[in-house]
Write an enzyme that holds these catalytic residues in place. Sequence first.
Site, PDB file in Angstrom:
ATOM      1  N   TYR A   3      36.619  30.431  45.469  1.00 19.02           N
ATOM      2  CA  TYR A   3      36.991  31.230  44.015  1.00 19.02           C
ATOM      3  C   TYR A   3      35.760  32.120  43.608  1.00 19.02           C
ATOM      4  O   TYR A   3      35.918  33.319  43.863  1.00 19.02           O
ATOM      5  CB  TYR A   3      37.235  30.146  42.817  1.00 19.02           C
TER       6      TYR A   3
ATOM      7  N   THR B  85      33.415  36.542  37.379  1.00 21.37           N
ATOM      8  CA  THR B  85      33.285  35.163  36.791  1.00 21.37           C
ATOM      9  C   THR B  85      31.935  34.642  36.856  1.00 21.37           C
ATOM     10  O   THR B  85      31.208  34.967  37.890  1.00 21.37           O
ATOM     11  CB  THR B  85      34.229  34.209  37.572  1.00 21.37           C
TER      12      THR B  85
END
Length: 334
Positions: free
Chosen positions: A146, A122
């Site tokens: 995250y 990501t």
Amino acid sequence: MAKLGGKVMVTGGAGYIGSHAVLALLDAGYEVVVVDNLVTGFDWAVDPRATLVEANVADDERVRATIRDHGVAAIVHFAGSVVVPESVTDPLKYYRNNTAATRSLIESAVSEGVRHFIFSSTAATYGTPAKVPVQEGDPTVPINPYGMSKLMSEAMLRDVAAAHPMNFAALRYFNVAGADPKGRSGQSTVGATHLIKIAVEAATGKRDSVAIFGTDFDTADGTGVRDYIHVSDLAAAHVAALAVLVARPADSHILNAGYGRGFSVNQVLDAVDRVTNQTIERRYAGRRAGDPAELIADNSAILATLDWRPERDRLDTIVEDALAWERKLGEMGR
Ligand code: UDP
């Protein structure tokens, strides 16, 4: 298609991006086995040409048996938790479902002799980039668990690929949106928080308005700018990455997956208005914690490394496909 010599295991293949990757792999002629615990995914999102094994990726016994029984030669790993604010309030869930589960899956892969591993990483690994477009070699300073959980997974893959006969590609996704142009899958998550999904929900009457989080950013119109990539182009990038991993087994890759251009929140909402020929109500709200002003990929590395070119990169195309899927979900009663 390069000779893989076995099936592709797709973890999280019942989820949003994973289900599109399953379609792309099947359409390219690969045989696919999906491992998904169906906690956030849907069995109906898995193309019937694939085999679905309902299991957790951290369940070593089931995963290893699946690798053996299906002759898995490559793993494409999507399974994990993806809600950034939740990662802040429940970090251990992210270090369990993302970092620890990935560690377990990599160990299963190595011990069963799987040669190729593709990982969904990501842009959140960068945190707030000092400059955009951001390049793969720029500092990775995640600002939430995250992003850190994914960065830790990248680090494990790098170290394992140096020690064992396995190569990997980690694709750092920017803002994924849209749906399969043939209407076979799309973003089906209930309670989604992503802008284009929210906007098409508003356009189909599921919400009254869209809140714009921040109008005072240092951008052309004051709203946040993101690099929106069509989920089908992203799925195709995984197929292209697999071909490169097979062709050059000594090389691994960390690649930005974006188009290298950005649109503001207002530009996205303009596109939705244009495509639907209606006007969604915009509400002006404060900034969301941790949102950078601008996040845009430098995509020169992925363009140079993979046999991949964006095909559905017009913003209106992304919105049209997202909208078509949202309407289909409505017809399906979801
Ligand atoms: N955004 C917004 N309203 C929403 C959802 C998102 O204004 O209801 C903005 C958000 O602040 C960011 C952009 O849209 O500038 C993309 O946000 P999203 O949550 O889709 O993805 P992120 O970039 O946070 O991963």
